[in-house]
Design a protein around this motif. Structure first.
Motif, short mmCIF file in Angstrom:
data_model
loop_
_atom_site.label_atom_id
_atom_site.label_comp_id
_atom_site.label_asym_id
_atom_site.label_seq_id
_atom_site.Cartn_x
_atom_site.Cartn_y
_atom_site.Cartn_z
N ARG A 253 0.66 -1.32 0.43
CA ARG A 253 -0.10 -0.05 -0.36
C ARG A 253 1.23 1.53 -0.26
NH1 ARG A 253 -4.53 2.00 4.41
NH2 ARG A 253 -4.82 4.48 3.32
N THR A 254 0.29 2.81 -0.78
CA THR A 254 0.85 3.28 -0.79
C THR A 254 0.00 4.54 -1.28
OG1 THR A 254 2.51 5.28 -2.39
CG2 THR A 254 1.99 2.78 -3.45
N GLY A 255 -0.36 4.92 -0.06
CA GLY A 255 -1.14 6.29 -0.06
C GLY A 255 -2.55 5.53 0.11
N SER A 256 -3.24 6.04 -0.65
CA SER A 256 -4.72 5.22 -1.12
C SER A 256 -4.58 4.48 -2.26
CB SER A 256 -5.51 6.29 -1.61
OG SER A 256 -5.35 7.07 -3.59
N ARG A 257 -3.59 4.01 -2.49
CA ARG A 257 -3.27 2.63 -3.72
C ARG A 257 -2.68 1.61 -3.23
NH1 ARG A 257 -0.71 6.43 -7.95
NH2 ARG A 257 0.05 7.59 -6.21
N LEU A 258 -2.65 0.95 -4.22
CA LEU A 258 -2.65 -0.80 -3.41
C LEU A 258 -1.69 -1.01 -5.39
CD1 LEU A 258 -5.12 -3.16 -2.25
CD2 LEU A 258 -3.28 -1.86 -1.33
N VAL A 259 -0.66 -1.25 -4.72
CA VAL A 259 0.43 -1.76 -6.07
C VAL A 259 0.73 -3.37 -5.89
CG1 VAL A 259 2.41 -1.67 -7.54
CG2 VAL A 259 1.69 0.51 -5.68
N LEU A 260 0.45 -4.11 -7.30
CA LEU A 260 0.59 -5.23 -7.20
C LEU A 260 1.79 -6.24 -7.77
CD1 LEU A 260 -2.69 -4.98 -6.37
CD2 LEU A 260 -2.87 -7.21 -7.69
N ALA A 261 2.30 -7.15 -7.82
CA ALA A 261 3.81 -7.45 -8.60
C ALA A 261 3.31 -9.13 -8.70
CB ALA A 261 4.73 -7.29 -7.97
N SER A 262 3.87 -9.28 -9.48
CA SER A 262 3.93 -11.05 -9.97
C SER A 262 4.86 -11.17 -10.71
CB SER A 262 2.25 -11.04 -11.29
OG SER A 262 2.70 -12.47 -11.98
N VAL A 263 5.10 -12.67 -10.41
CA VAL A 263 6.05 -13.18 -11.13
C VAL A 263 6.16 -13.32 -12.36
CG1 VAL A 263 6.35 -15.27 -10.01
CG2 VAL A 263 8.37 -14.02 -10.13
N ALA A 264 5.24 -13.76 -12.79
CA ALA A 264 4.71 -14.74 -14.50
C ALA A 264 4.09 -13.41 -15.11
CB ALA A 264 3.70 -15.43 -13.99
N GLN A 265 4.19 -11.63 -14.51
CA GLN A 265 3.27 -10.59 -15.64
C GLN A 265 4.88 -9.94 -16.17
OE1 GLN A 265 -0.22 -10.57 -16.48
NE2 GLN A 265 0.01 -13.14 -15.92
N ARG A 266 4.24 -8.96 -16.91
CA ARG A 266 4.30 -7.40 -17.45
C ARG A 266 4.29 -6.78 -16.45
NH1 ARG A 266 8.76 -8.60 -21.48
NH2 ARG A 266 8.97 -6.18 -20.97
N GLY A 267 5.23 -5.86 -15.50
CA GLY A 267 4.38 -4.24 -15.65
C GLY A 267 3.87 -4.73 -14.03
N VAL A 268 3.89 -3.80 -12.93
CA VAL A 268 2.85 -3.69 -12.23
C VAL A 268 1.39 -2.83 -12.25
CG1 VAL A 268 5.23 -3.30 -10.71
CG2 VAL A 268 3.82 -1.25 -10.71
N ALA A 269 0.89 -3.99 -11.36
CA ALA A 269 -0.57 -3.72 -11.14
C ALA A 269 -1.15 -2.08 -9.98
CB ALA A 269 -1.52 -4.22 -11.23
N VAL A 270 -1.86 -0.72 -10.67
CA VAL A 270 -2.02 -0.23 -9.75
C VAL A 270 -3.46 -0.03 -9.67
CG1 VAL A 270 -1.49 2.61 -8.78
CG2 VAL A 270 -0.12 0.70 -9.85
N CYS A 271 -4.24 -0.18 -8.37
CA CYS A 271 -5.50 -0.07 -7.85
C CYS A 271 -5.72 1.24 -6.91
CB CYS A 271 -6.54 -1.39 -8.10
SG CYS A 271 -6.19 -2.28 -6.19
N ALA A 272 -7.44 1.29 -6.57
CA ALA A 272 -7.93 2.18 -5.59
C ALA A 272 -8.03 1.03 -4.56
CB ALA A 272 -8.53 3.11 -5.87
#
Length: 327
Positions: A298-317
Motif C-alpha cells: 500500500r502506498t497512500g490510497s493505492r495498492l500496487v501488485l506485482a507478479s513473477v509471471a507478468q509484465r509491469g505492476v498493477a495499480v488500483c484504488a
C-alpha cells in the motif's frame, strides 16, 4: 470484497516478483533479468495524458534474480537474490555488495524475502535448501520443510532462527518490533516469531488455513500487514501432501517433465492482516488478466501488485478511497 480494477504500468518490467514503496511513495521491484527498478506512479486525474504515465528507472542490476526487497533509510536497498544471496544495493550509483551468501555452511541458494529493524539487524528467509528458483514447485510438492528464517546482526554472520519451514517466503517486522511475521507458502499459514518479551525466540502460528498460498508480505503505515496469495487452495495438492515422501517425490518427477508448468490461476486475492491476526481486508478478483500476484503493498490510497509471471505492476484504488491521487 472485490478487488478494484487495476491499471498496468511500467510494462517494460518483466516478472516483478516483489513490490515495496519507499519513503517518497516510489515503487521498487526486481525483474527477471536482474534489473532493480524504481517506478514513480502516475498522478491520476492529471489533465495531460503523458503526465499520467508511470516513470520507470533502472537503479541497479544484481547479476542474478532479485526477489524480496526492503528500502533502508537514506534510499539504499536490501535485496534477496535467488542466486547470489542477501545483497545491499545503492541506487544512486548502482553499487551492489554481497552481505551474505551462506549460512551454517549451506549456500543461500534460494534467498527469498527480507526486512530490517531500526538497529540495523536484518531478517530474511530462504525458501528451500533442496530446490532453487527454477524448480520451486519441487519444494511445494515434496513438502519436506527445508525453509529457514535467518538473522544478520550488524558486523555479524547469518544465524538461523527457525528451520523446517514449508517454503519460507515473505517476512515483515511488527510495527512495535515485537515479532516477525513469516509466510509459509507450502503450509498456507503465517507464523509469528517473537523477538521481545517473555516469549522471545519462540514461534507460533498466527493465521492458519489461509484460502491460498501466501507469498510476500509488506507492512503499511497504518500497521496492517499486506499479504499476496500467489494461488488459491488446491485440494489435489493437499492429497499429494498426505502421501508418503517417495510418492510425493515421484509426483514432482512426473511434473518436472511437463514444461512449461501449468498456467497461473485466474483468481487473484490479497489480504490485509492486523498484528493480532484478525483480517482487515480480503480483496479478490475471480477473472483477473493480471495473475499469480506474488506481492502487494500500500502506498497512500493505492495498492500496487506485482507478479513473477507478468509484465509491469498493477495499480488500483484501495476500496473506499475517493481517488488514486497522491502517495
Amino acid at each position: 470484497m472485490p478487488l478494484p480494477a487495476a491499471r498496468i504500468v511500467a510494462p517494460e518490467i518483466d516478472g516483478p516478483e516483489d513490490v515495496v514503496a519507499d519513503a517518497d511513495g516510489n515503487v521498487l521491484t526486481g525483474a527477471a533479468d536482474g534489473t532493480v527498478w524504481r517506478v514513480r506512479l502516475p498522478e491520476v486525474g492529471a489533465a495531460d495524458q503523458a503526465a499520467r504515465s508511470a516513470r520507470a528507472e533502472a537503479v541497479g542490476h544484481t547479476g542474478g534474480r532479485p526477489l524480496g526487497l526492503h528500502p533502508l533509510p537514506g534510499g539504499e536497498l536490501l535485496v534477496c537474490d535467488a542466486y547470489r544471496g542477501l545483497l545491499h544495493l545503492t541506487p544512486r550509483d548502482g553499487t551492489v555488495r554481497v552481505l551474505a551468501d551462506e549460512a551454517d555452511g549451506e549456500p543461500l541458494r534460494f534467498c527469498s524475502n527480507v526486512t530490517a529493524a531500526p538497529d540495523g539487524t536484518v531478517y530474511f528467509t530462504v525458501s528451500s535448501l533442496r530446490y532453487g528458483l527454477d524448480e520451486w514447485p519441487g519444494d511445494i510438492l515434496e513438502h519436506l520443510g527445508t525453509g529457514r528464517l535467518l538473522r544478520l546482526r550488524p558486523g555479524g554472520t547469518p544465524e538461523v532462527l527457525l528451520s523446517g519451514l514449508q517454503f519460507a517466503n515473505g517476512v515483515a517486522l511488527a510495527p512495535d518490533g515485537s515479532f516477525l511475521l513469516v509466510a509459509e507458502t507450502g503450509a498456507r499459514r503465517l507464523r509469528r516469531y517473537w523477538l521481545t518479551g517473555p516469549r522471545a525466540g519462540r514461534p507460533e502460528t498466527l493465521v492458519a488455513d489461509l484460502p491460498g498460498h501466501p507469498d510476500n508480505i509488506s507492512l503499511a503505515d497504518d500497521g496492517i500487514f499486506w499479504v499476496a496469495l500467489a494461488g488459491p487452495r488446491q485440494p489435489a495438492l493437499e492429497l499429494v501432501h498426505a502421501l508418503p515422501h517417495p510418492l510425493r517425490r515421484a509426483a514432482w518427477r512426473a511434473m518436472r517433465r511437463v514444461r512449461p508448468f501449468p498456467p497461473p490461476h485466474p483468481t487473484v486475492r490479497v489480504l490485509g492482516i492486523r498484528p493480532d491476526g484478525h483480517p482487515a481486508w480480503d480483496l479478490r478478483a475471480a477473472r483477473s488478466p493480471y495473475r499469480m500476484v506474488t506481492a502487494v503493498c500500500r502506498t497512500g490510497s493505492r495498492l500496487v501488485l506485482a507478479s513473477v509471471a507478468q509484465r509491469g505492476v498493477a495499480v488500483c484504488a484501495l476500496p473506499g478511497a475517493e481517488s488514486l491521487t497522491g502517495h
